[in-house]
Design an enzyme around this catalytic site. Sequence first.
Site, short mmCIF file in Angstrom:
data_model
loop_
_atom_site.label_atom_id
_atom_site.label_comp_id
_atom_site.label_asym_id
_atom_site.label_seq_id
_atom_site.Cartn_x
_atom_site.Cartn_y
_atom_site.Cartn_z
N HIS A 47 0.82 -1.06 -0.03
CA HIS A 47 0.02 0.00 -0.10
C HIS A 47 0.90 1.39 -0.05
CE1 HIS A 47 -3.42 2.41 0.67
NE2 HIS A 47 -2.71 3.16 1.71
N CYS A 48 0.89 2.21 -1.06
CA CYS A 48 1.67 3.17 -0.95
C CYS A 48 0.63 4.43 -0.73
CB CYS A 48 2.09 3.55 -2.64
SG CYS A 48 3.10 4.78 -2.79
N VAL A 49 1.33 5.04 0.31
CA VAL A 49 0.67 6.35 0.99
C VAL A 49 0.71 7.25 -0.19
CG1 VAL A 49 0.86 5.63 3.26
CG2 VAL A 49 2.65 6.97 2.28
#
Length: 343
Positions: free
Chosen positions: A178-180
């Site tokens: 998951h890439c913020v």
Amino acid sequence: MDFLVLFLFYLALLLIGGVVICICSKTHRLKGLVRRGAQIFSYIIPECLQRAMRRFLHYLFHSRNYTFVILHLVLQGMVYGEYTWEIFGYCQELEFSLYYLLLPYLLLIVNLFFFTVTCITNPAIITKANELLFLQVYEFDEVMFPKNMKCSTCDLRKPARSKHCGVCNWCVHRFDHHCVWVNNCIGAWNIRYFLIYLLTLTASAVTMAIVCTTFLVHLVLVSDLYEEAYIDDLGHFQAMDTVFLVEYLFLSFPRIVFMLGFVMVLSFLLCGYLCFALYLAATNQTTNEWYRGNWTRCQHCPLVARVPSAMPQAYQNIHSHGLWSNLREIFLPAFLHYERKKK
């Protein structure tokens, strides 16, 4: 004063980047350091501030929000604003090639396009409708991905190479991470966009660093600064050396030197991460699989203490089928690959 503010701003951005890397990292050694540091600060910081900080960190890293997307765009805007205001005009006066100066803007356009596509593209969310299709794409290795496993949250059968994202609260096929920064999961359907976004972002930083360095070197050569002399603290004439030359450029063009330092550090970090991402793509691994595979191998290390009855099986990557096949699987339209698998 504005130079000091700019310096502090860039320094704060670097510190924020370091904090993000530390918090997002999943290595157990770093987790232990963070845990011990939190215990020390718990005796210093009041309980109310600790609760507020925990809520703030939970909002940043454990819930979908656009904080880092906005920060990303603001940071890009400020860097390109500095480039346009400081470098572009000076380089035109020194008769630099216009195509050379416009290259960062071209990279920016491509980068923003793939950044947007990565943000809004479905990463391959598993639903009741596509569950059976995804179950046929990859074979189960019975070590990292056992057959007939169910997601306790989504109540769906878990295809091989899938994972439930605790931030987005859905299962993603070929889950990477998951890439913020894009406020989205990286999965089977947007990994190719993410890699191009990362590539163009790295190229933008490297190109800016090259342009800034070329400008300063050209300025030194045109001005014959390396042939000048200066008077030291004792009143003696000294030949121009590198340290004094850097100090002179810093005092004459502080914003350009600060920007050069910032984009050089950024280029170094992005190049490292890009090489890691390309390595994973070339070997047909995801970040999730790489991390879990490393942890499994660590469990076999004789120096790691463990329960004898809980001896894990060795993990092997069974999904790699050669460089070009691995890259084709990522960069070809996903539905074509899945249709071939289905047939």
